[in-house]
Structure formats: structure tokens, C-alpha cells
Design an enzyme around this catalytic site. Structure first.
Site, PDB file in Angstrom:
ATOM      1  N   GLY A 276      10.156   7.879   6.205  1.00 41.17           N
ATOM      2  CA  GLY A 276       8.784   8.042   5.735  1.00 41.17           C
ATOM      3  C   GLY A 276       8.529   7.473   4.362  1.00 41.17           C
ATOM      4  N   GLU A 318      16.544   8.079   6.396  1.00 43.32           N
ATOM      5  CA  GLU A 318      16.306   7.201   7.545  1.00 43.32           C
ATOM      6  C   GLU A 318      15.100   6.284   7.311  1.00 43.32           C
ATOM      7  OE1 GLU A 318      17.591  10.156  11.116  1.00 43.32           O
ATOM      8  OE2 GLU A 318      15.656  10.561  10.187  1.00 43.32           O
ATOM      9  N   PRO A 319      15.191   5.388   6.339  1.00 40.66           N
ATOM     10  CA  PRO A 319      14.042   4.500   6.114  1.00 40.66           C
ATOM     11  C   PRO A 319      13.910   3.468   7.230  1.00 40.66           C
ATOM     12  CG  PRO A 319      15.880   3.863   4.700  1.00 40.66           C
ATOM     13  CD  PRO A 319      16.311   5.112   5.439  1.00 40.66           C
ATOM     14  N   GLY A 320      12.711   3.279   7.730  1.00 43.90           N
ATOM     15  CA  GLY A 320      12.433   2.223   8.696  1.00 43.90           C
ATOM     16  C   GLY A 320      11.510   1.218   8.017  1.00 43.90           C
ATOM     17  N   ARG A 362      -1.968  -1.117  14.050  1.00 44.79           N
ATOM     18  CA  ARG A 362      -1.998  -0.104  12.991  1.00 44.79           C
ATOM     19  C   ARG A 362      -3.388   0.089  12.382  1.00 44.79           C
ATOM     20  NH1 ARG A 362       0.294  -0.490   8.704  1.00 44.79           N
ATOM     21  NH2 ARG A 362       0.598   1.731   8.393  1.00 44.79           N
ATOM     22  N   TYR A 366      -4.423   3.746  12.792  1.00 46.96           N
ATOM     23  CA  TYR A 366      -4.244   4.555  11.578  1.00 46.96           C
ATOM     24  C   TYR A 366      -5.211   4.182  10.465  1.00 46.96           C
ATOM     25  CZ  TYR A 366       0.467   5.051  13.640  1.00 46.96           C
ATOM     26  OH  TYR A 366       1.529   5.259  14.476  1.00 46.96           O
ATOM     27  N   CYS A 393     -10.956  -7.621  23.811  1.00 55.38           N
ATOM     28  CA  CYS A 393     -12.279  -7.176  24.233  1.00 55.38           C
ATOM     29  C   CYS A 393     -12.508  -5.743  23.803  1.00 55.38           C
ATOM     30  CB  CYS A 393     -12.400  -7.307  25.734  1.00 55.38           C
ATOM     31  SG  CYS A 393     -12.241  -9.014  26.207  1.00 55.38           S
ATOM     32  N   GLU A 394     -12.656  -5.548  22.502  1.00 58.59           N
ATOM     33  CA  GLU A 394     -12.707  -4.200  21.944  1.00 58.59           C
ATOM     34  C   GLU A 394     -13.254  -4.351  20.526  1.00 58.59           C
ATOM     35  OE1 GLU A 394     -11.681  -0.245  21.937  1.00 58.59           O
ATOM     36  OE2 GLU A 394     -10.412  -1.385  23.312  1.00 58.59           O
ATOM     37  N   TYR A 423       6.334  -1.541  12.630  1.00 61.32           N
ATOM     38  CA  TYR A 423       5.330  -0.963  13.542  1.00 61.32           C
ATOM     39  C   TYR A 423       4.232  -1.961  13.929  1.00 61.32           C
ATOM     40  CZ  TYR A 423       7.877   3.057  11.891  1.00 61.32           C
ATOM     41  OH  TYR A 423       8.900   3.909  11.560  1.00 61.32           O
TER      42      TYR A 423
HETATM   43  C1  LIG Z   1       9.733   7.421  12.293  1.00 62.50           C
HETATM   44  C2  LIG Z   1      10.962   8.078  11.837  1.00 62.50           C
HETATM   45  C3  LIG Z   1      11.693   7.512  10.792  1.00 62.50           C
HETATM   46  C4  LIG Z   1      11.278   6.278  10.058  1.00 62.50           C
HETATM   47  O1  LIG Z   1      10.057   6.412   9.439  1.00 62.50           O
HETATM   48  P1  LIG Z   1       9.549   5.308   8.374  1.00 62.50           P
HETATM   49  O2  LIG Z   1       8.209   5.790   8.011  1.00 62.50           O
HETATM   50  O3  LIG Z   1       9.536   4.004   9.086  1.00 62.50           O
HETATM   51  O4  LIG Z   1      10.543   5.318   7.269  1.00 62.50           O
HETATM   52  C5  LIG Z   1      12.864   8.133  10.420  1.00 62.50           C
HETATM   53  N1  LIG Z   1      13.290   9.253  11.047  1.00 62.50           N
HETATM   54  C6  LIG Z   1      12.614   9.811  12.062  1.00 62.50           C
HETATM   55  C7  LIG Z   1      13.141  11.030  12.703  1.00 62.50           C
HETATM   56  C8  LIG Z   1      11.434   9.249  12.483  1.00 62.50           C
HETATM   57  O5  LIG Z   1      10.745   9.816  13.485  1.00 62.50           O
END
Ligand SMILES: *Cc1c(COP(=O)(O)O)cnc(C)c1O
Length: 469
Positions: A276, A318-320, A362, A366, A393-394, A423
Site C-alpha cells: 500500500g 509487500e510493496p507492489g 484506474r 478509482y 463505447c462508454e 494495476y
Molecule cells: C494489493 C496488496 C499488496 C500490494 O499493494 P500495493 O498498493 O501495490 O503496494 C500487498 N499485499 C496485499 C495483501 C495486497 O492485497
């Protein structure tokens, strides 16, 4: 959710000029290094990434295209690994995953979060070390759990009582003991500059601290010889800039760990604080550096644990988005341009590109904000209020809701959107049977396709009536 919180009204009509969220840019061609991939610059007006011009790259690879700066992604992965040196960093593959990215993440020493059989299949195809994989999901099927066990994943994050029973039975039948984390919902919901802390959670994930639900989950795990409790997990939100929410979450996890010690005489080995962590999408977004985040989160957990008389658990994050988001830009070709007169006489330039909500949902989903710029040239024409829309078409098919573009923006121009690494491709669809774009990684002047562009043939192959199987 944001739809209702964000009615279209105030941003329309005669109040537009006053309420338009941005001032006209002083230099519409400028590249803000805090938003764009690290190697992006402009030479003779043309945007470049990884030492290649976007005009060459789109000529070779077509449009739209995701252009990923490999050094940028690896650099962010490395910064997180360094900032969490005595802890674990799992890259959240759901943000964007393909075998190339999985291999870079493995090279940089990170772990990998997967949350479906499909993501696990990509990790396995990449040869990702299974002991560094963590498997998430609130509804993992028996088949997915069995594959995770057989692959030898390091951790499975438990999310329901059904799953505890299912996994215990499967692991037992395979003669394995599986390390697990229990996902705890701590009542904290964090986004950008705010967080809400309540005693309860009205959402599908995890086991609530309230009502002793999480405590029951731990009891059930401890009673299952095929499962080994490796720790606790929490995930509090997305696009977070203010780290205070993590402080509340960590404090609640530590309180829970104390309760578990008192009841069972066990020490919680690991605390996974989830992902997050936010990134900059537009000017003014101010994410912390990985180093600051590492120092802050490690400090929060260490203090709370010591204050409670616990051994300090091993931390994981857990950075994504924070690893892949800023590494990538989307380049579209502009197809049509319309200047629309709004009530009160203001005008808005609607710029239609050759993709849209199928490659970036997104904004529609969002209300996300993005930064964009002309990519094939700069212009000295006056900047005008503009909206970048897709070809679907939206009418909600918007890529950039509010921006400024040069008044002479025209069909055939290329438009680049920053920070589309997370994402976007991973949430892409085939709406209107528009094939998904390619992802091309660029490094030191070399461009490599890491996800091929989908073709109409790919789409027709799914349709038994097409005669194309
Ligand atoms: C979505 C998610 C992440 C990654 O979130 P980011 O906002 O991309 O960092 C990490 N852990 C869990 C459990 C998630 O659901």
C-alpha cells in the site's frame, strides 16, 4: 466507491475555470523526475526512455504500448531490499507480473506475493525460488492450494476458517508441514493522507481482532499439525503517504501477539505489514523514500514490541505499486481531437487515444489522477484545459480527467502517460474486443518485449465459432 464521492457536477460548466484542480503548466513539455521513469528525458522535443525515442519504439512495437524502464524498476526493488535489510520484502505480483519481472525481482533478492494459480504459474515459469513465494487470497481453491504446496511456497497467508481446514487436510495428505501467516484485520483503512481506525472491519479479507475471531483462527492453526504458525499479516490500504496508519496497525498486532503469548506461550516470529505504499502520480504527490519507510516501520514495530516485553518479530512488507508503478509509461497515438464548449463558454479539448479503459481502468474505477505530455514533440501553442479519453463505447472511458495540453494537439501526435506500471496492464481487459497492448522493457538503448501485444487472432482463438482454433 469514489464515483459517488466525486460527482461530476462541480467539475463542469461555468465553475470549471475556478474549480479546475490544476494551474496551467509553465512548461507543458517538462518532465518531472519524481513522476516519470528515471531514464525519461526529451531530446529535440522527442521523449526518450532507456536511451530510445518513443517515436522509434512505437514504430517498432505499435501503439498503445507500455514502456518499462528496467533500471528504474530494479533500482526501486533494490532500494526496498536495502531499506529492509534485516526484514523481508515481497513484491506484490498483482501490480504487474510476467516472467521477466519475476526474474528481476528474484535477482534483486526480494520475495514474491502471488494471489492466484495464474500468478503462481508465472512465478514457477520464471523459476522463482518457491521458498521466497507467499501465497495470498481470500478464496484460494483446493487446486490452487495443492499447487502451492507441491511447488513448495514459503508461506501461505490464511484468510478463512474454510481455508485453514482445507489447507490442513491437503498438507497432511501430502505429508507436509506448511508455514502459514494468519491474516488479521486490524480495523485500519489507510489511503493517501488519511486513515480510519475502527474496532471492526466490514470487508471480505482476514480474521477480525474483534470478537476473538483472529484468536480462534490461531487456535485452529495451532491445533493442525500440518500447519506451522509463522506469524501474522495485515494489509491496511493503498497509495498511502501518511505512515501513521501502520503505527496503529502494528500496535494492534503487537497487542494480539501479547495475547497469544499469554494464552499459548508462543512468540510471534513474523509480522507482515502488507503493502500500500504510495507513489507520485501528479505534481504535489509526496511519497516517502524506501529508506524513510524502512526506518519508520522497523522502528514502530521494535518500539511496540519492546514496550510489550516481546522479542522483536521479523518484519515483512509487500510493496507492489511502489516498485513497478513509476517504472512505466503508456504511449498512445491520438486519433481525434474535439474542442467542446461547456456551459458558460469555457471549452475543454477532448483528446481521444487508441486505448483507454481496457488498458487503464484506474481512472474509471478509482478516479485516479495521471500526468501526461505530448511525446513526439513539444509545442509553443497555448495550453488549454483537456481531457484524455479512450476509444471504448462508454462515456466513463477516461484516461486523464483533468489536464492541460497545447492547443495545437492533433491526430497523429503521441501522448505519454506517466506512472502506469501498476494495476494497468495487470487489470487490462478485452472490452470492445480491443487487444491488450505489449509491454516493452528498455535498458541502455535495447528494447525487449516482455509481454507480447495481443492480436485479434488471439481473441478469435477463444471463440469456437470463429474456426480459428
Ligand atoms: C494489493 C496488496 C499488496 C500490494 O499493494 P500495493 O498498493 O501495490 O503496494 C500487498 N499485499 C496485499 C495483501 C495486497 O492485497
Amino acid at each position: 466507491m469514489s464515483r459517488s464521492a466525486h460527482p461530476a457536477g462541480p467539475r463542469h460548466a461555468d465553475v470549471l475555470a475556478e474549480l479546475h484542480p490544476l494551474n496551467p503548466p509553465t512548461d507543458p513539455g517538462a518532465i518531472d523526475p519524481s513522476i516519470w521513469p528515471a531514464s525519461v528525458n526529451r531530446v529535440e522535443g522527442v521523449l526518450r526512455i532507456g536511451g530510445r525515442s518513443v517515436t522509434e519504439l512505437t514504430a517498432e512495437h505499435g501503439s498503445p504500448v507500455f514502456l518499462l524502464d528496467e533500471d528504474d524498476l530494479r533500482g526501486r526493488a533494490r532500494s526496498y531490499a536495502q531499506a529492509f535489510a534485516n526484514a523481508d520484502v515481497f513484491y506484490a505480483g498483482k501490480a504487474f507480473l510476467c516472467t521477466a519481472v519475476a526474474r528481476w525481482i528474484a535477482d534483486e533478492g526480494l520475495g514474491l506475493d502471488v494471489c492466484s494459480g495464474g500468478e503462481l504459474a508465472v512465478a514457477s515459469a520464471a523459476g522463482f525460488p518457491p521458498e521466497r513465494i507467499a501465497m495470498h487470497g481470500n478464496n484460494k481453491s483446493s487446486i490452487e492450494l495443492r499447487r502451492a504446496l507441491e511447488a513448495g511456497v514459503g508461506l501461505i497467508i490464511l484468510d478463512s476458517f474454510d481455508e485453514i481446514d482445507r489447507l490442513a487436510t491437503l498438507a497432511d495428505s501430502l505429508g507436509r508441514q506448511q508455514d502459514v501467516l494468519v491474516r488479521v484485520t486490524v480495523g485500519v483503512e489507510a489511503h493517501t493522507h488519511e486513515f480510519i481506525a475502527t474496532a471492526h472491519e466490514d470487508q471480505k479479507f482476514g480474521f477480525s481482532l474483534r470478537g476473538g475471531v483472529a484468536a480462534d483462527a490461531v487456535r485452529r492453526v495451532l491445533a493442525s499439525p500440518a500447519l506451522r504458525l509463522a506469524g501474522l499479516h495485515s494489509h491496511i490500504g493503498s497509495q498511502i503517504f501518511d505512515l501513521d496508519g501502520f503505527q496503529v496497525a502494528a500496535a494492534r498486532l503487537v497487542d494480539f501477539a501479547v495475547a497469544l503469548r499469554d494464552e499459548h506461550g508462543i512468540e510471534v516470529e513474523r509480522l507482515d505489514l502488507g503493502g500500500g505504499l504510495g507513489i507520485a502520480y501528479v505534481a504535489g504527490d509526496d511519497p516517502h523514500s524506501p529508506k524513510e519507510i524502512g526506518e519508520r516501520l522497523l522502528d514502530i514495530v521494535a518500539r511496540a514490541s519492546r514496550a510489550a516485553g516481546l522479542n522483536v518479530p521479523r518484519i515483512a512488507v509487500e510493496p507492489g505499486r511502489a516498485i513497478v508503478g513509476p517504472s512505466t509509461m503508456t504511449v498512445y497515438e491520438i486519433g481525434t481531437v474535439k474542442s467542446i464548449e461547456l456551459d458558460g463558454g469555457a471549452r475543454r479539448l477532448y483528446v481521444s487515444v487508441d486505448g483507454g479503459m481496457s488498458d487503464n481502468i484506474r481512472t474509471a474505477l478509482y478516479d485516479a489522477d495521471y500526468t501526461c505530455t505530448l511525446a513526439n514533440r513539444t509545442s509553443t501553442a497555448e495550453p488549454v484545459v483537456a481531457r484524455v479519453v479512450g476509444k471504448h463505447c462508454e462515456s466513463g472511458d477516461i484516461v486523464v480527467r483533468d489536464t492541460w495540453l497545447p492547443a495545437d494537439t492533433r491526430p497523429g501526435d503521441l501522448l505519454a502517460i506517466a506512472a502506469t506500471g501498476a494495476y494497468c496492464h495487470s487489470m487490462a481487459s478485452n472490452y470492445n474486443h480491443v487487444p491488450r497492448p505489449a509491454v516493452v522493457a528498455v535498458q541502455d538503448g535495447v528494447a525487449t518485449v516482455i509481454v507480447r501485444r495481443e492480436t485479434e487472432d488471439d481473441l478469435l482463438r477463444l471463440d469456437p465459432g470463429s474456426g480459428r482454433q
